[in-house]
Structure formats: C-alpha cells, structure tokens
Design a protein around this motif. Sequence first.
Motif, PDB file in Angstrom:
ATOM      1  N   ALA A 240       0.859  -1.182   0.000  1.00  0.00           N
ATOM      2  CA  ALA A 240       0.000   0.000   0.000  1.00  0.00           C
ATOM      3  C   ALA A 240       0.896   1.234   0.000  1.00  0.00           C
ATOM      4  O   ALA A 240       1.624   1.472   0.966  1.00  0.00           O
ATOM      5  N   VAL A 241       0.855   1.997  -1.082  1.00  0.00           N
ATOM      6  CA  VAL A 241       1.728   3.164  -1.230  1.00  0.00           C
ATOM      7  C   VAL A 241       0.896   4.429  -1.069  1.00  0.00           C
ATOM      8  O   VAL A 241      -0.170   4.564  -1.673  1.00  0.00           O
ATOM      9  N   GLU A 242       1.406   5.348  -0.262  1.00  0.00           N
ATOM     10  CA  GLU A 242       0.699   6.608  -0.028  1.00  0.00           C
ATOM     11  C   GLU A 242       1.673   7.776  -0.056  1.00  0.00           C
ATOM     12  O   GLU A 242       2.861   7.619   0.244  1.00  0.00           O
ATOM     13  N   ALA A 243       1.183   8.949  -0.430  1.00  0.00           N
ATOM     14  CA  ALA A 243       2.003  10.160  -0.445  1.00  0.00           C
ATOM     15  C   ALA A 243       2.077  10.756   0.956  1.00  0.00           C
ATOM     16  O   ALA A 243       1.108  10.681   1.723  1.00  0.00           O
ATOM     17  N   THR A 244       3.215  11.331   1.290  1.00  0.00           N
ATOM     18  CA  THR A 244       3.373  11.914   2.624  1.00  0.00           C
ATOM     19  C   THR A 244       2.513  13.163   2.814  1.00  0.00           C
ATOM     20  O   THR A 244       2.332  13.624   3.938  1.00  0.00           O
ATOM     21  N   SER A 245       1.967  13.705   1.733  1.00  0.00           N
ATOM     22  CA  SER A 245       1.140  14.916   1.840  1.00  0.00           C
ATOM     23  C   SER A 245      -0.232  14.644   2.455  1.00  0.00           C
ATOM     24  O   SER A 245      -0.976  15.588   2.728  1.00  0.00           O
ATOM     25  N   ASP A 246      -0.579  13.353   2.679  1.00  0.00           N
ATOM     26  CA  ASP A 246      -1.873  12.956   3.236  1.00  0.00           C
ATOM     27  C   ASP A 246      -3.027  13.513   2.416  1.00  0.00           C
ATOM     28  O   ASP A 246      -3.854  14.293   2.886  1.00  0.00           O
ATOM     29  N   SER A 247      -3.093  13.093   1.156  1.00  0.00           N
ATOM     30  CA  SER A 247      -4.185  13.542   0.289  1.00  0.00           C
ATOM     31  C   SER A 247      -5.537  13.055   0.800  1.00  0.00           C
ATOM     32  O   SER A 247      -6.559  13.710   0.574  1.00  0.00           O
ATOM     33  N   LEU A 248      -5.552  11.935   1.508  1.00  0.00           N
ATOM     34  CA  LEU A 248      -6.799  11.408   2.060  1.00  0.00           C
ATOM     35  C   LEU A 248      -7.396  12.392   3.057  1.00  0.00           C
ATOM     36  O   LEU A 248      -8.578  12.742   2.988  1.00  0.00           O
ATOM     37  N   GLY A 249      -6.573  12.856   3.996  1.00  0.00           N
ATOM     38  CA  GLY A 249      -7.050  13.804   4.991  1.00  0.00           C
ATOM     39  C   GLY A 249      -7.483  15.124   4.366  1.00  0.00           C
ATOM     40  O   GLY A 249      -8.481  15.726   4.782  1.00  0.00           O
ATOM     41  N   GLN A 250      -6.742  15.576   3.367  1.00  0.00           N
ATOM     42  CA  GLN A 250      -7.090  16.829   2.694  1.00  0.00           C
ATOM     43  C   GLN A 250      -8.425  16.708   1.965  1.00  0.00           C
ATOM     44  O   GLN A 250      -9.237  17.635   1.969  1.00  0.00           O
ATOM     45  N   TRP A 251      -8.653  15.560   1.331  1.00  0.00           N
ATOM     46  CA  TRP A 251      -9.867  15.386   0.540  1.00  0.00           C
ATOM     47  C   TRP A 251     -11.103  15.312   1.429  1.00  0.00           C
ATOM     48  O   TRP A 251     -12.134  15.934   1.139  1.00  0.00           O
ATOM     49  N   TRP A 252     -11.017  14.525   2.499  1.00  0.00           N
ATOM     50  CA  TRP A 252     -12.216  14.259   3.296  1.00  0.00           C
ATOM     51  C   TRP A 252     -12.355  15.155   4.520  1.00  0.00           C
ATOM     52  O   TRP A 252     -13.381  15.108   5.210  1.00  0.00           O
ATOM     53  N   ALA A 274       4.189   1.729   2.296  1.00  0.00           N
ATOM     54  CA  ALA A 274       5.334   2.548   1.887  1.00  0.00           C
ATOM     55  C   ALA A 274       4.826   3.957   1.602  1.00  0.00           C
ATOM     56  O   ALA A 274       3.679   4.152   1.205  1.00  0.00           O
ATOM     57  N   SER A 275       5.672   4.948   1.829  1.00  0.00           N
ATOM     58  CA  SER A 275       5.277   6.335   1.576  1.00  0.00           C
ATOM     59  C   SER A 275       6.238   6.975   0.584  1.00  0.00           C
ATOM     60  O   SER A 275       7.402   6.576   0.478  1.00  0.00           O
ATOM     61  N   VAL A 276       5.729   7.950  -0.144  1.00  0.00           N
ATOM     62  CA  VAL A 276       6.507   8.670  -1.145  1.00  0.00           C
ATOM     63  C   VAL A 276       6.527  10.144  -0.761  1.00  0.00           C
ATOM     64  O   VAL A 276       5.469  10.778  -0.652  1.00  0.00           O
ATOM     65  N   ALA A 277       7.712  10.683  -0.550  1.00  0.00           N
ATOM     66  CA  ALA A 277       7.868  12.070  -0.131  1.00  0.00           C
ATOM     67  C   ALA A 277       7.735  13.024  -1.319  1.00  0.00           C
ATOM     68  O   ALA A 277       7.940  12.639  -2.472  1.00  0.00           O
ATOM     69  N   ASP A 278       7.390  14.270  -1.017  1.00  0.00           N
ATOM     70  CA  ASP A 278       7.248  15.321  -2.028  1.00  0.00           C
ATOM     71  C   ASP A 278       6.325  14.869  -3.151  1.00  0.00           C
ATOM     72  O   ASP A 278       6.652  14.974  -4.336  1.00  0.00           O
ATOM     73  N   ALA A 279       5.163  14.349  -2.781  1.00  0.00           N
ATOM     74  CA  ALA A 279       4.196  13.861  -3.765  1.00  0.00           C
ATOM     75  C   ALA A 279       2.792  14.058  -3.208  1.00  0.00           C
ATOM     76  O   ALA A 279       2.569  14.050  -2.000  1.00  0.00           O
ATOM     77  N   GLY A 280       1.849  14.249  -4.137  1.00  0.00           N
ATOM     78  CA  GLY A 280       0.450  14.314  -3.789  1.00  0.00           C
ATOM     79  C   GLY A 280      -0.262  13.056  -4.260  1.00  0.00           C
ATOM     80  O   GLY A 280       0.362  12.017  -4.473  1.00  0.00           O
ATOM     81  N   HIS A 281      -1.573  13.184  -4.447  1.00  0.00           N
ATOM     82  CA  HIS A 281      -2.364  12.011  -4.825  1.00  0.00           C
ATOM     83  C   HIS A 281      -1.886  11.400  -6.145  1.00  0.00           C
ATOM     84  O   HIS A 281      -1.887  10.182  -6.297  1.00  0.00           O
ATOM     85  N   MET A 282      -1.442  12.233  -7.081  1.00  0.00           N
ATOM     86  CA  MET A 282      -0.932  11.725  -8.361  1.00  0.00           C
ATOM     87  C   MET A 282       0.559  11.412  -8.223  1.00  0.00           C
ATOM     88  O   MET A 282       1.409  11.914  -8.970  1.00  0.00           O
ATOM     89  N   LEU A 283       0.888  10.577  -7.269  1.00  0.00           N
ATOM     90  CA  LEU A 283       2.283  10.305  -6.936  1.00  0.00           C
ATOM     91  C   LEU A 283       3.050   9.660  -8.073  1.00  0.00           C
ATOM     92  O   LEU A 283       4.267   9.794  -8.171  1.00  0.00           O
TER      93      LEU A 283
END
Length: 300
Positions: A240-252, A274-283
């Motif tokens: 499960a890969v997610e961006a460090t910007s927390d697009s989930l929290g921003q969206w909801w 795993a997380s990807v730094a300096d990235a948003g939802h379109m990582l």
Amino acid sequence: MYQPRLPARTTHLPIRHHRYHVREWGPEHSDLPLLVLLHGWMDVGASYQFTVDALKQPRRIIAPDWRGFGLTTGPQTDHYVMADYLADLDLLLDHYAPDQTIDLVGHSMGGNVAMMYAGVRPERIRRLVNLEGFGLPATRPAQTPERYAQWIDEIKQLHQGDKDLKAYDSADGVADRLMKTNPRLGRDKATWLAQHWAQPDAQGQWRILGDAAHKVVSAQIYRVEEAVALYARITAPVLAVEATSDSLGQWWGGRYTLAEYHERLKQVPQYRIASVADAGHMLHHDQPEVVAQLIEDFLA
C-alpha cells in the motif's frame, strides 16, 4: 514536450458490449508475470507512461482505459457501477493471462478496484500494489434513503446538462488545468498528458476523455464491512503506497483518515505500507522514479 522512453502499442478489445482501449508496453512475450496497471477516476491508462519509462526490467505491461474513460467506447449510460469494473477486468485477464497469475497495480479508483478484485479472484493475483486506493468513508444503513434520492436527483441534473465537463480552447488549456490541479506536475509532462487526457471535438474545443455520467454519485452507500471482507480474502502480498502529503485527509477533511484506512488494511493477510515524499495524490506523476522502484522491488 515529454518524450516517452518506451512508446506504447495500442489495441482494442471487445469486452461486454464495449470496445476497450488497451495500451501495451514491453516485449509481447516475457518470463515475468504480466503487469496490469489500472488508472483512477477521470484518468486514462496513458497516465502510467512516466512510471513505465522509469521501470528498469523489461516485461510485458498493459493499461486499459476503463469504460467511460479515454478511448474505450460503449453504449451510452447515465451512471456507472463499481462491480462492472470487476467483471471488465476479469474478462480482460481471460484474454491476456488466461492461465497465469498476474502482478496488479492500481491508482486511486483503480487501486480500490484492484483490492476488491484480489478478494474476489485471489487465485489470479501474484502481487498487488495499491497506489492511494483508500476506499471511502464509512456509512450507516440509515443513509440509504437519502443516497437513493441524491442519485436520482443527480441523474436528472446529468440529463439537463448540469454535469457537463468543461471544454478548453486548446491542448495548452488542458495542460494548464492539469498543472493547476497538481502544482508538482511539470509543463513537459502536462503537455504530453493533455494529448491523451483530452481530444478536440468537431468545433475544435478540447474535451476531457471522461463521461460526465461518472460524476453521478453511486446509488449504493459504501459498506466498510463488505470492503474488509474482500480484503480478508486477498492471498497476494500487498504493498500500500501513499504520499506523505496525506491527500486522504485533505480530501475528506476529517471524515475519513489515514488511521482508519490503516486499520482496514489490517484485514489483509500480507501487507506493508510505503510512503513517497514530495508527492500528492498523483504520486506516479510527481515521483515516477520512486514509484517505479517501489513497484519493481516489491514485485521481485
């Protein structure tokens, strides 16, 4: 404009009364499992080009345009149902990998489809990478009447033209829109994506290759119990890969959090995050090299 390192081949495939458009990369035959890339909502298979270019190991790769998106065509409709994507994917795999397990990558809506499908057909998936396919906020059965009413109202709005997608004067206008939505996206990539994300109509206006009916809310509420029941049946290891910007929290805005998503993931028998730094939802646009490395390391 961005120049692809590995240009795609394209083909069309009849699936359930639709003419599915599929992009293919790499050798037509490979000892490695087929890699299938599933795009997200209001996106297209071409969206994975930057990640494909960053992969180091040659292998056969396909990315379909979902029904109602990109260059896939079919009967006109005024709403879409998630279950249809599961059936479409199953028939797609019947064609491309009838007797072998595949590696599956999905982004956003495509990630949700991938997770659901891996629970429905666990025997078909060898490994699964979910790029920000978080699912939706939990609902209550009492919300059902209101949801059906909303669905009916939005279908009426669609037929009145109130949900039409905005048109743009040029491909540059589409690129500007992409860069406004994602400030990390460079002009070179945005210009390339615009050519695949939209097309000019008979009047020369550039229109997004996405059916406006996708903007109609689902008639069914999102049932977390069903989602985690599918998660529990997944036998493939999941990344499960997610961006460090927390697009989930921003969206909801607090209605649904990463902590809740991580709690749901605990139902998956084998997973890691795993997380990807300096990235948003379109990582996969923001950090394609990092995403490609994560995918290859995990699939290996």
